[in-house]
Scaffold this motif. Structure first.
Motif, mmCIF file in Angstrom:
data_model
loop_
_atom_site.group_PDB
_atom_site.id
_atom_site.type_symbol
_atom_site.label_atom_id
_atom_site.label_comp_id
_atom_site.label_asym_id
_atom_site.label_seq_id
_atom_site.Cartn_x
_atom_site.Cartn_y
_atom_site.Cartn_z
ATOM 1 N N ILE A 465 -2.996 -0.686 -7.587
ATOM 2 C CA ILE A 465 -3.532 -0.993 -6.255
ATOM 3 C C ILE A 465 -4.805 -1.805 -6.375
ATOM 4 O O ILE A 465 -5.004 -2.815 -5.665
ATOM 5 C CB ILE A 465 -3.789 0.309 -5.475
ATOM 6 C CG1 ILE A 465 -2.461 0.986 -5.136
ATOM 7 C CG2 ILE A 465 -4.581 0.035 -4.206
ATOM 8 C CD1 ILE A 465 -2.629 2.362 -4.528
ATOM 9 N N TYR A 468 -3.823 -5.460 -7.677
ATOM 10 C CA TYR A 468 -3.173 -6.314 -6.684
ATOM 11 C C TYR A 468 -4.091 -6.609 -5.505
ATOM 12 O O TYR A 468 -4.020 -7.699 -4.916
ATOM 13 C CB TYR A 468 -1.869 -5.675 -6.214
ATOM 14 C CG TYR A 468 -0.720 -5.933 -7.163
ATOM 15 C CD1 TYR A 468 -0.060 -7.178 -7.175
ATOM 16 C CD2 TYR A 468 -0.299 -4.944 -8.052
ATOM 17 C CE1 TYR A 468 0.981 -7.414 -8.043
ATOM 18 C CE2 TYR A 468 0.737 -5.183 -8.935
ATOM 19 C CZ TYR A 468 1.378 -6.427 -8.926
ATOM 20 O OH TYR A 468 2.411 -6.673 -9.805
ATOM 21 N N SER A 469 -4.937 -5.695 -5.123
ATOM 22 C CA SER A 469 -5.853 -5.976 -4.016
ATOM 23 C C SER A 469 -6.820 -7.078 -4.402
ATOM 24 O O SER A 469 -7.229 -7.901 -3.562
ATOM 25 C CB SER A 469 -6.621 -4.709 -3.626
ATOM 26 O OG SER A 469 -7.437 -4.258 -4.695
ATOM 27 N N GLU A 470 -7.207 -7.099 -5.690
ATOM 28 C CA GLU A 470 -8.120 -8.148 -6.151
ATOM 29 C C GLU A 470 -7.397 -9.503 -6.174
ATOM 30 O O GLU A 470 -7.962 -10.529 -5.770
ATOM 31 C CB GLU A 470 -8.623 -7.771 -7.549
ATOM 32 C CG GLU A 470 -9.805 -8.609 -7.992
ATOM 33 C CD GLU A 470 -10.429 -8.092 -9.270
ATOM 34 O OE1 GLU A 470 -11.076 -8.883 -9.960
ATOM 35 O OE2 GLU A 470 -10.256 -6.875 -9.580
ATOM 36 N N GLY A 473 -6.858 -10.685 -2.660
ATOM 37 C CA GLY A 473 -8.113 -11.126 -2.083
ATOM 38 C C GLY A 473 -8.446 -12.541 -2.488
ATOM 39 O O GLY A 473 -9.001 -13.317 -1.696
ATOM 40 N N LYS A 482 -9.072 -11.102 4.244
ATOM 41 C CA LYS A 482 -10.004 -10.750 3.164
ATOM 42 C C LYS A 482 -10.793 -9.483 3.493
ATOM 43 O O LYS A 482 -11.033 -8.631 2.637
ATOM 44 C CB LYS A 482 -10.973 -11.912 2.908
ATOM 45 C CG LYS A 482 -10.359 -13.047 2.125
ATOM 46 C CD LYS A 482 -11.443 -14.022 1.670
ATOM 47 C CE LYS A 482 -10.849 -15.072 0.739
ATOM 48 N NZ LYS A 482 -11.879 -15.923 0.144
ATOM 49 N N LEU A 485 -8.567 -6.516 2.985
ATOM 50 C CA LEU A 485 -8.384 -6.259 1.556
ATOM 51 C C LEU A 485 -9.636 -5.639 0.925
ATOM 52 O O LEU A 485 -9.544 -4.794 0.019
ATOM 53 C CB LEU A 485 -8.005 -7.554 0.827
ATOM 54 C CG LEU A 485 -6.585 -8.072 1.119
ATOM 55 C CD1 LEU A 485 -6.398 -9.480 0.541
ATOM 56 C CD2 LEU A 485 -5.547 -7.114 0.507
ATOM 57 N N ASP A 486 -10.815 -6.062 1.407
ATOM 58 C CA ASP A 486 -12.066 -5.464 0.897
ATOM 59 C C ASP A 486 -12.141 -3.972 1.241
ATOM 60 O O ASP A 486 -12.594 -3.153 0.439
ATOM 61 C CB ASP A 486 -13.278 -6.189 1.488
ATOM 62 C CG ASP A 486 -13.498 -7.551 0.851
ATOM 63 O OD1 ASP A 486 -12.963 -7.759 -0.263
ATOM 64 O OD2 ASP A 486 -14.211 -8.382 1.444
ATOM 65 N N MET A 488 -9.560 -2.022 1.714
ATOM 66 C CA MET A 488 -8.588 -1.338 0.867
ATOM 67 C C MET A 488 -9.136 -1.160 -0.553
ATOM 68 O O MET A 488 -8.986 -0.090 -1.160
ATOM 69 C CB MET A 488 -7.283 -2.150 0.830
ATOM 70 C CG MET A 488 -6.168 -1.454 0.046
ATOM 71 S SD MET A 488 -4.587 -2.350 0.167
ATOM 72 C CE MET A 488 -5.001 -3.821 -0.753
ATOM 73 N N ARG A 489 -9.802 -2.194 -1.069
ATOM 74 C CA ARG A 489 -10.355 -2.101 -2.422
ATOM 75 C C ARG A 489 -11.498 -1.076 -2.479
ATOM 76 O O ARG A 489 -11.608 -0.295 -3.434
ATOM 77 C CB ARG A 489 -10.856 -3.479 -2.856
ATOM 78 C CG ARG A 489 -11.493 -3.464 -4.240
ATOM 79 C CD ARG A 489 -11.855 -4.877 -4.692
ATOM 80 N NE ARG A 489 -12.589 -4.841 -5.921
ATOM 81 C CZ ARG A 489 -12.062 -4.627 -7.132
ATOM 82 N NH1 ARG A 489 -10.750 -4.429 -7.230
ATOM 83 N NH2 ARG A 489 -12.815 -4.603 -8.208
#
Length: 675
Positions: A465, A468-470, A473, A482, A485-486, A488-489
């Motif tokens: 996770i 893939y989030s990176e 992003g 973005k 996604l931030d 989520m990260r």
């Protein structure tokens, strides 16, 4: 002149009485009964001497002086035996003092000394010591002053008669006073209307009355024949009364012993029930009220209190009986002010009563309980303190006893059962603590195994996770994507920290222990949090002992524990107007004690403080693993960590770590010298 053999029946009867007293003396060796035997032995010798003084070639003046002295000294012995003088350390000096004075008086009379000044000197000398004793030591009571006034009346009358040319009347007057005083003192000593007491008291009164009566009758035509019988009858009444009194005492003692045995049996049964209840797993604090109630019902004391340690230098009342509201408030004030050092100071050799019981007094002005010598007379604010000692934890509490029914009965034998009960309560406290530690260790071990598996299973998908989030992003073109996604990260990273905490909780990390100094670790933690403390307007007080506090530990883990506890204290005072945190560190015996306390709301459930995933913080502010991790780290270092609430509000966390002692600073162990 009367026939000396006429005295033979009286001598035989007195001889039989002396033999009876000698036989009874083997069973009753009290100082009072020894005096009775001595008094009757003197009277027996006096009558024997009346029969044989001529055959011994003793002159009449010497014989008369010995006869008068013997009768007077016997009276003094009987009087002293039932007075407070028999219980003083100077009692033998009193016999020498009075005996020599009486002998000088008698020899002066029988040898024709007519100077009234000589008799005045003797009488004044006889009066000095008893007057001083009554005024200085016996106490200002109506009885004592009455005795002193009557004695001085006889002395002044004797002085008057000496200057009137009749000094022998003063001697007889003094004899009359001695036997009369013996009657009142005898009854006052026993204070019961039994045949023995009544007979002895009336016998002494008759003996006293026959002094003037016998002197008057002696000069009547028929008096010379009957005076001897009148003198002897009161003697036999007193002698038989004393023997009956002794038998009554033995009967009363036997009844009292039976009652004590019955009370002891009842006490042992009730104490055994309590001890069984304690070791069956019942909470000690819940049993303490029952313990104090049983103590007040089965022992000499009307009031009892049990005080238990509630953390370092803090004690609280766990149970009490026999206290009114004011007494309980005063006692609570003293208990709240107690420290470990004050408790240890009570156990002085001079204060010891039994094996583990000590005399103390409550100083309510200073809110202190202070030790006193065990031989002091019992006072209103005096107490008996029985410490509860634990082999591993020192003093864990005490039993306090107050308001004895009979202060004279405070002795080691009467405190044995309470001392044993104190030992059992200390053992029950240790067992309770060990059971809690065992339960918590088993619980943590089970949770640790579960957490280890969960952490391992979560790490793999979480890594994907985060990766893939990176990547997503970097590819996202619009700002909204973005931003999502931030979020989520960021939440994935928070989940990663939770997993790391789970791994720490399960102890999946190696420790590097070495000898470290605690003070620099504390200073580093405070330095790291100093900005936040100042920014949050938190007032920090420090009391760090300057002496060396070295422990064998992993410095990083101890740093983590202290940082975690300080952070918790800062969170706890967040809602307070006056935010206060305290930090103490000192060497306590063979342990280093670190204590962090605050004035926050305290712990709502003390029993769950170190449970995993238990937290009082709001959502998202804590996982509930911090103190559990701290508990595991400290226990792994051979120490202990204790949580407690403060009054009126606040909480405290105390860490105890073994003090490191260099090998050169201790005696070698057996294993050190084995090859």
């Amino acid at each position: 002149m009367p026939d000396p053999l006429a005295k033979l029946p009286t001598v035989i009867l007195l001889g039989v009485l002396v033999v009876i007293f000698a036989a009874l003396l083997k069973q009753n060796k009290t100082f009072r009964f020894r005096l009775w035997f001595l008094g009757w032995a003197i009277i027996f010798v006096r009558f024997v001497l009346q029969m044989i003084w001529k055959f011994l070639g003793i002159s009449m003046p010497v014989y008369a002086a010995i006869d008068l002295t013997a009768l007077q000294v016997a009276g003094i012995i009987f009087m002293v035996s039932v007075s407070a003088l028999a219980e003083t350390k100077w009692r033998n000096l009193y016999f020498v003092y009075f005996g020599s004075s009486v002998a000088v008086y008698a020899f002066s009379l029988t040898h024709g000394i007519e100077s009234p000044w000589a008799y005045l000197a003797i009488l004044l000398f006889m009066s000095v010591m008893p007057t001083y004793n009554l005024v200085r030591h016996a106490g200002a009571t109506a009885w004592n002053y009455g005795m002193l006034a009557s004695a001085w009346a006889v002395i002044l009358w004797s002085v008057y008669k000496a200057f009137d040319g009749r000094p022998e009347l003063g001697f007889y007057g003094f004899m009359m006073w001695i036997y009369g005083a013996s009657a009142f003192l005898f009854y006052r000593k026993y204070q019961r209307l039994t045949p023995g007491i009544v007979a002895t008291s009336l016998g002494f009164l008759a003996w006293s009355a026959l002094v003037p009566v016998g002197h008057i009758v002696h000069y009547t035509p028929i008096g010379r024949e009957m005076a001897s019988d009148l003198w002897n009858l009161p003697k036999f009444i007193v002698a038989f009364g004393m023997i009956v009194t002794l038998l009554e005492d033995e009967r009363i003692a036997a009844v009292a012993a039976g009652q004590r045995e019955q009370q002891m049996s009842q006490q042992m049964r009730r104490f055994a029930d309590l001890i069984s209840h304690l070791y069956s797993g019942a909470a000690v604090s819940e049993v303490c009220a029952q313990v104090t109630q049983v103590i007040t019902e089965t022992t000499n004391f009307r009031r009892a209190v049990i005080v238990l340690a509630d953390g370092p230098n803090r004690y609280q009342i766990a149970g009490h009986a026999g206290f009114d509201a004011i007494q309980l408030q005063k006692t609570s004030g003293c208990v709240d002010a107690m420290t470990d050092e004050m408790f240890l100071g009570l156990a002085r050799p001079q204060s010891r009563i039994g094996t583990n019981s000590y005399r103390a007094r409550s100083n309510y002005d200073m809110m202190r309980i202070q030790p006193i010598d065990a031989d002091q007379p019992w006072g209103e604010d005096h107490k008996v303190v029985i410490p509860m000692n634990s082999p591993g934890r020192g003093v864990v509490g005490a039993i306090g006893l107050d308001e004895p029914r009979v202060p004279a009965d405070i002795n080691p034998a009467g405190l044995v059962m309470v001392e044993l009960l104190a030992t059992d309560i200390a053992g029950a406290l240790d067992n309770s603590k060990l059971q809690k530690q065992l339960f918590r260790s088993e619980k943590l071990a089970g949770m640790g195994q579960l957490v280890t598996g969960v952490a391992h299973e979560l790490n793999n998908p979480l890594t994907a996770i985060l990766g893939y989030s990176e990547i997503l992003g970097d590819r996202a073109a619009d700002a909204a994507t973005k931003r999502d996604l931030d979020v989520m990260r960021r939440e994935a990273l928070r989940m990663k920290r939770i997993i790391e905490n789970l791994q720490r909780f399960s102890r999946q990390q190696r420790t590097e222990k070495k000898v470290v100094e605690v003070r620099p670790i504390l200073e580093d933690v405070l330095k790291l949090r100093s900005y936040d403390l100042h920014a949050s307007n938190i007032r920090l007080t420090q009391d760090i002992q300057p002496r060396s506090m070295r422990v064998f530990a992993d410095e990083t883990l101890i740093h983590q524990v202290l940082m975690n506890i300080l952070n918790n204290a800062m969170d706890a005072v967040e809602g307070q107007d006056d935010k206060r945190i305290g930090l103490e560190a000192r060497v306590q015996g063979e342990q280093v004690q670190i204590r962090v306390f605050d004035n926050g709301p305290g712990f709502s459930e003390l029993t769950r403080v170190f449970d995993p995933f238990y937290t009082t913080k709001g959502p998202g502010k804590g996982t509930g693993l911090g103190l559990s991790i701290c508990y595991g780290i400290i226990r792994d270092h051979g120490g202990d960590i204790v949580a407690s609430n403060l009054q009126p509000q606040g909480a405290s966390i105390t860490i105890l770590l073994p003090l490191h002692v260099e090998r050169t600073q201790r005696a070698p162990l057996a294993t050190d010298t084995m090859a």
